[in-house]
Design a protein around this motif. Structure first.
Motif, PDB file in Angstrom:
ATOM      1  N   VAL A 108       0.652  -1.353   0.015  1.00 42.90           N
ATOM      2  CA  VAL A 108      -0.312   0.028  -0.044  1.00 42.90           C
ATOM      3  C   VAL A 108       0.770   1.016  -0.665  1.00 42.90           C
ATOM      4  O   VAL A 108       1.665   1.656   1.052  1.00 42.90           O
ATOM      5  CB  VAL A 108      -0.931   0.446   0.636  1.00 42.90           C
ATOM      6  N   GLY A 109       0.868   1.847  -1.043  1.00 46.60           N
ATOM      7  CA  GLY A 109       1.961   3.019  -1.646  1.00 46.60           C
ATOM      8  C   GLY A 109       1.782   4.303  -0.622  1.00 46.60           C
ATOM      9  O   GLY A 109       0.044   4.051   0.130  1.00 46.60           O
ATOM     10  N   GLY A 110       2.822   5.157  -1.033  1.00 43.53           N
ATOM     11  CA  GLY A 110       1.803   6.522   0.014  1.00 43.53           C
ATOM     12  C   GLY A 110       1.286   7.235  -0.892  1.00 43.53           C
ATOM     13  O   GLY A 110       1.343   7.289  -2.608  1.00 43.53           O
ATOM     14  N   PHE A 111       1.065   8.689  -0.162  1.00 46.92           N
ATOM     15  CA  PHE A 111       1.028   9.987  -0.911  1.00 46.92           C
ATOM     16  C   PHE A 111       2.020  10.172  -2.571  1.00 46.92           C
ATOM     17  O   PHE A 111       3.259  10.403  -2.263  1.00 46.92           O
ATOM     18  CB  PHE A 111       0.589  11.028  -0.153  1.00 46.92           C
ATOM     19  N   ARG A 112       1.312  10.048  -3.371  1.00 52.85           N
ATOM     20  CA  ARG A 112       1.622  10.735  -4.727  1.00 52.85           C
ATOM     21  C   ARG A 112       3.087   9.541  -5.376  1.00 52.85           C
ATOM     22  O   ARG A 112       4.124   9.815  -6.336  1.00 52.85           O
ATOM     23  CB  ARG A 112       2.737  12.050  -5.451  1.00 52.85           C
ATOM     24  N   SER A 113       2.649   8.111  -4.357  1.00 51.23           N
ATOM     25  CA  SER A 113       4.101   7.669  -5.141  1.00 51.23           C
ATOM     26  C   SER A 113       3.192   6.007  -5.973  1.00 51.23           C
ATOM     27  O   SER A 113       2.211   6.608  -5.435  1.00 51.23           O
ATOM     28  CB  SER A 113       4.500   6.684  -4.054  1.00 51.23           C
ATOM     29  N   ASP A 114       3.923   5.230  -6.504  1.00 52.45           N
ATOM     30  CA  ASP A 114       3.658   4.675  -7.178  1.00 52.45           C
ATOM     31  C   ASP A 114       3.875   3.189  -6.934  1.00 52.45           C
ATOM     32  O   ASP A 114       4.689   3.071  -5.908  1.00 52.45           O
ATOM     33  CB  ASP A 114       3.537   4.482  -8.724  1.00 52.45           C
ATOM     34  N   MET A 115       3.302   2.313  -7.920  1.00 48.97           N
ATOM     35  CA  MET A 115       4.048   0.748  -7.525  1.00 48.97           C
ATOM     36  C   MET A 115       4.881   0.393  -7.897  1.00 48.97           C
ATOM     37  O   MET A 115       5.621  -1.297  -7.973  1.00 48.97           O
ATOM     38  CB  MET A 115       2.758  -0.494  -7.758  1.00 48.97           C
ATOM     39  N   GLU A 116       5.666   1.473  -8.614  1.00 45.69           N
ATOM     40  CA  GLU A 116       6.623   1.138  -8.853  1.00 45.69           C
ATOM     41  C   GLU A 116       8.349   1.903  -8.422  1.00 45.69           C
ATOM     42  O   GLU A 116       9.589   1.741  -8.753  1.00 45.69           O
ATOM     43  CB  GLU A 116       7.393   1.553 -10.484  1.00 45.69           C
ATOM     44  N   GLY A 117       8.433   1.488  -7.363  1.00 45.71           N
ATOM     45  CA  GLY A 117       9.221   2.467  -5.983  1.00 45.71           C
ATOM     46  C   GLY A 117      10.190   1.415  -5.769  1.00 45.71           C
ATOM     47  O   GLY A 117      10.096  -0.032  -5.977  1.00 45.71           O
ATOM     48  N   THR A 118      11.016   2.081  -4.379  1.00 45.72           N
ATOM     49  CA  THR A 118      12.130   0.846  -4.617  1.00 45.72           C
ATOM     50  C   THR A 118      11.574   0.063  -4.026  1.00 45.72           C
ATOM     51  O   THR A 118      11.845  -1.723  -3.859  1.00 45.72           O
ATOM     52  CB  THR A 118      13.419   1.531  -3.782  1.00 45.72           C
ATOM     53  N   LYS A 119      10.429   0.312  -2.873  1.00 41.43           N
ATOM     54  CA  LYS A 119      10.310  -0.869  -1.657  1.00 41.43           C
ATOM     55  C   LYS A 119       9.184  -2.019  -2.425  1.00 41.43           C
ATOM     56  O   LYS A 119       8.988  -3.018  -2.220  1.00 41.43           O
ATOM     57  CB  LYS A 119       9.979  -0.238  -0.580  1.00 41.43           C
ATOM     58  N   ALA A 120       8.109  -1.106  -3.024  1.00 44.02           N
ATOM     59  CA  ALA A 120       7.587  -2.214  -3.579  1.00 44.02           C
ATOM     60  C   ALA A 120       7.873  -2.914  -4.557  1.00 44.02           C
ATOM     61  O   ALA A 120       7.648  -4.483  -4.475  1.00 44.02           O
ATOM     62  CB  ALA A 120       6.949  -1.446  -4.711  1.00 44.02           C
ATOM     63  N   LEU A 121       9.318  -2.856  -5.549  1.00 47.18           N
ATOM     64  CA  LEU A 121       9.592  -3.585  -6.149  1.00 47.18           C
ATOM     65  C   LEU A 121      10.233  -4.415  -5.460  1.00 47.18           C
ATOM     66  O   LEU A 121      10.798  -5.910  -5.496  1.00 47.18           O
ATOM     67  CB  LEU A 121      10.645  -3.161  -7.429  1.00 47.18           C
ATOM     68  N   ALA A 122      11.190  -4.572  -4.452  1.00 42.24           N
ATOM     69  CA  ALA A 122      11.929  -5.362  -3.180  1.00 42.24           C
ATOM     70  C   ALA A 122      11.314  -6.624  -3.089  1.00 42.24           C
ATOM     71  O   ALA A 122      11.055  -7.603  -2.903  1.00 42.24           O
ATOM     72  CB  ALA A 122      12.561  -4.398  -2.492  1.00 42.24           C
ATOM     73  N   LEU A 123       9.419  -5.838  -2.492  1.00 42.02           N
ATOM     74  CA  LEU A 123       9.421  -7.270  -2.340  1.00 42.02           C
ATOM     75  C   LEU A 123       8.374  -7.758  -3.692  1.00 42.02           C
ATOM     76  O   LEU A 123       8.034  -9.143  -3.331  1.00 42.02           O
ATOM     77  CB  LEU A 123       7.693  -6.286  -1.402  1.00 42.02           C
TER      78      LEU A 123
END
Length: 249
Positions: A28-43
């Motif tokens: 569940v991402g943050g404000f103005r973040s998307d699912m291609e961010g570093t933490k999402a991709l690491a998971l």
């Protein structure tokens, strides 16, 4: 492959899944973040390597999901998260472990209140519960506050992602999703990862949350050199280990 969950109003939530065993890990991402961010991709990578069931998605008006930014509200993001969880439970019958970052932590907390029997545990990364009222609004200053109240919006600068609009509607709606005062009937295990050097969400912001939750298993890791992103190699390893531990509870 990107999939889509269509909402009753025709808007679509973009999501990506990893098939696996056990509870579904939900980014569940943050404000103005998307699912291609570093933490999402690491998971996502950890899920592929370890055989987890995993889903990452974009909020309404974020990333690959549809929606106009001026129509975006915290309430919409919370309702969409509930709809996504209902969809995942309906198709797989699994429990869910949300991993909420910043605003995503607030959404995850609302999700736990709305779907208590479905949430196996939560990992919260610098969670920003009630941030619109507690953190953002006071930080705007009187001029921008007045502009929002008088005209309905203000344009905010952002050197990284570009300028964006903050609306009066967003602030007013967010008040309906603030965590209630008093004991919070969140009884699942909760692991909070908080950067001590986070300037967006001060670590002290988590103290009231910890005191409110009724869970008998609440852990706070205060990371001395951690910032708001918590995206360094050690931070990612810590996040993955927290998720692995909650999967086994």
């Amino acid at each position: 492959m990107t999939e889509y969950l269509t909402r009753p109003d025709g808007e679509r939530l973009a999501l990506k899944q990893v098939e696996g065993e056990g509870p579904t890990i939900l980014w569940v991402g943050g404000f103005r973040s998307d699912m291609e961010g570093t933490k999402a991709l690491a998971l996502h990578a950890a899920a592929q390597e370890r055989g987890w069931a995993f889903v990452r998605y974009d909020h309404f008006a974020h990333g690959q999901s549809s929606g106009a930014w001026r129509d975006a509200t915290v309430g919409r993001w919370c309702d969409d998260a509930c709809a996504l969880v209902d969809h995942l439970v309906g198709t797989g019958g699994r429990q869910v472990v949300p991993v909420g970052s910043s605003m995503g932590g607030w959404v995850a907390l609302n999700l736990a209140l709305a779907r208590p029997g479905t949430i196996k545990g939560m990992v919260l990364i610098n969670p920003a519960q009630d941030f619109t009222e507690r953190l953002m609004w006071p930080g705007l200053g009187p001029d921008r506050q007045a502009e929002i109240l008088e005209t309905g919006e203000t344009l905010m600068p952002d050197e990284g992602l570009g300028p964006y609009v903050l609306t009066r509607r967003m602030f007013e709606d967010a008040r309906t999703r603030m965590l209630p005062e008093g004991p919070l009937p969140i009884r699942c295990p909760v692991h909070i990862l908080q950067g001590r050097r986070d300037t967006a969400v001060p670590w002290q912001h988590q103290l009231a949350l910890i005191a409110q939750m009724e869970s008998a298993d609440v852990r706070l890791d205060l990371i001395a050199e951690g910032d708001h992103r918590l995206s360094g190699p050690d931070d990612l390893a810590r996040m993955i280990a927290a998720v692995e531990a909650l999967r086994s509870v």
